[in-house]
Design a protein around this motif. Structure first.
Motif, short mmCIF file in Angstrom:
data_model
loop_
_atom_site.label_atom_id
_atom_site.label_comp_id
_atom_site.label_asym_id
_atom_site.label_seq_id
_atom_site.Cartn_x
_atom_site.Cartn_y
_atom_site.Cartn_z
N ALA A 1 -32.38 30.61 -45.15
CA ALA A 1 -33.23 31.80 -45.24
C ALA A 1 -32.61 33.02 -44.56
O ALA A 1 -32.67 34.13 -45.10
CB ALA A 1 -34.60 31.50 -44.65
N ILE A 2 -31.98 32.84 -43.41
CA ILE A 2 -31.40 33.98 -42.69
C ILE A 2 -30.25 34.59 -43.48
O ILE A 2 -30.11 35.81 -43.54
CB ILE A 2 -30.97 33.60 -41.24
N ALA A 3 -29.43 33.77 -44.11
CA ALA A 3 -28.33 34.27 -44.93
C ALA A 3 -28.87 35.03 -46.14
O ALA A 3 -28.36 36.10 -46.50
CB ALA A 3 -27.41 33.13 -45.37
N ARG A 4 -29.90 34.47 -46.75
CA ARG A 4 -30.52 35.13 -47.90
C ARG A 4 -31.09 36.49 -47.50
O ARG A 4 -30.91 37.48 -48.21
CB ARG A 4 -31.62 34.24 -48.48
N GLN A 5 -31.74 36.54 -46.34
CA GLN A 5 -32.32 37.80 -45.86
C GLN A 5 -31.22 38.82 -45.56
O GLN A 5 -31.34 40.00 -45.89
CB GLN A 5 -33.17 37.56 -44.62
N SER B 1 -30.44 36.77 -57.05
CA SER B 1 -30.10 35.38 -56.78
C SER B 1 -30.65 34.91 -55.43
O SER B 1 -31.23 33.82 -55.34
CB SER B 1 -28.59 35.20 -56.83
N VAL B 2 -30.46 35.70 -54.38
CA VAL B 2 -30.87 35.25 -53.05
C VAL B 2 -32.38 35.28 -52.84
O VAL B 2 -32.88 34.63 -51.92
CB VAL B 2 -30.17 36.01 -51.90
N THR B 3 -33.09 35.99 -53.68
CA THR B 3 -34.55 36.03 -53.52
C THR B 3 -35.26 34.98 -54.37
O THR B 3 -36.47 34.85 -54.29
CB THR B 3 -35.10 37.44 -53.84
N ARG B 4 -34.48 34.20 -55.13
CA ARG B 4 -35.08 33.12 -55.92
C ARG B 4 -35.44 31.97 -54.99
O ARG B 4 -34.71 31.65 -54.06
CB ARG B 4 -34.11 32.64 -56.99
N GLU B 5 -36.54 31.32 -55.28
CA GLU B 5 -37.01 30.20 -54.45
C GLU B 5 -36.03 29.03 -54.42
O GLU B 5 -35.94 28.33 -53.43
CB GLU B 5 -38.38 29.72 -54.96
N ASP B 6 -35.30 28.83 -55.52
CA ASP B 6 -34.41 27.68 -55.60
C ASP B 6 -33.01 27.96 -55.04
O ASP B 6 -32.11 27.13 -55.16
CB ASP B 6 -34.31 27.17 -57.05
N ASN B 7 -32.81 29.11 -54.40
CA ASN B 7 -31.51 29.42 -53.81
C ASN B 7 -31.28 28.52 -52.61
O ASN B 7 -32.14 28.38 -51.74
CB ASN B 7 -31.45 30.89 -53.40
#
Length: 122
Positions: free
Chosen positions: A75-79, A65-71
């Motif tokens: 960016a820092i939270a996703r990483q 989910s977090v690596t999808r472009e539409d998330n």
């Protein structure tokens, strides 16, 4: 009658539950299962494998989910979530390769609980 009320409540609760609440509930379910294993270390490695597989699947979904472009997360939270997921997958593999130390579950339990608290806004 009491059973019927419980079923009705669960159905209603699921209908009004947000995705974040659902994620938090799943993290807490996984943490509780691992805590139970830690407290009552199993002789049967299949019991351990089952709980760790559930947690691994949960984290695989989060990472996807977090690596999808539409998330929509920053960016820092996703990483950060992706990095935690990598750690969890690696730890899970190590625990399954050498399932002798119940305390090795502690980081997995703590990460799940902390992320669940964050999702709930605590």
């Amino acid at each position: 009658m009491h059973q019927h009320g419980a079923v009705a409540y669960q159905t209603t609760a699921k209908a009004v539950e947000t995705p974040r609440e659902r994620e938090a509930a799943l993290l807490m379910k996984s943490a509780a299962g691992m805590q139970s294993l830690r407290d009552n270390w199993p002789d049967d490695v299949q019991v351990l494998k089952s709980a760790l597989t559930f947690n691994r699947k949960l984290w695989t979904i989060f990472m996807t989910s977090v690596t999808r472009e539409d998330n929509a997360l920053p960016a820092i939270a996703r990483q950060n979530i992706a990095n935690l997921g990598i750690f969890i997958l690696n730890e899970t593999r190590e625990i399954l390769l050498d399932p002798v130390a119940p305390q090795r579950l502690d980081p997995l339990i703590n990460i799940n609980r902390q992320l669940a608290a964050g999702l709930r806004g605590n």
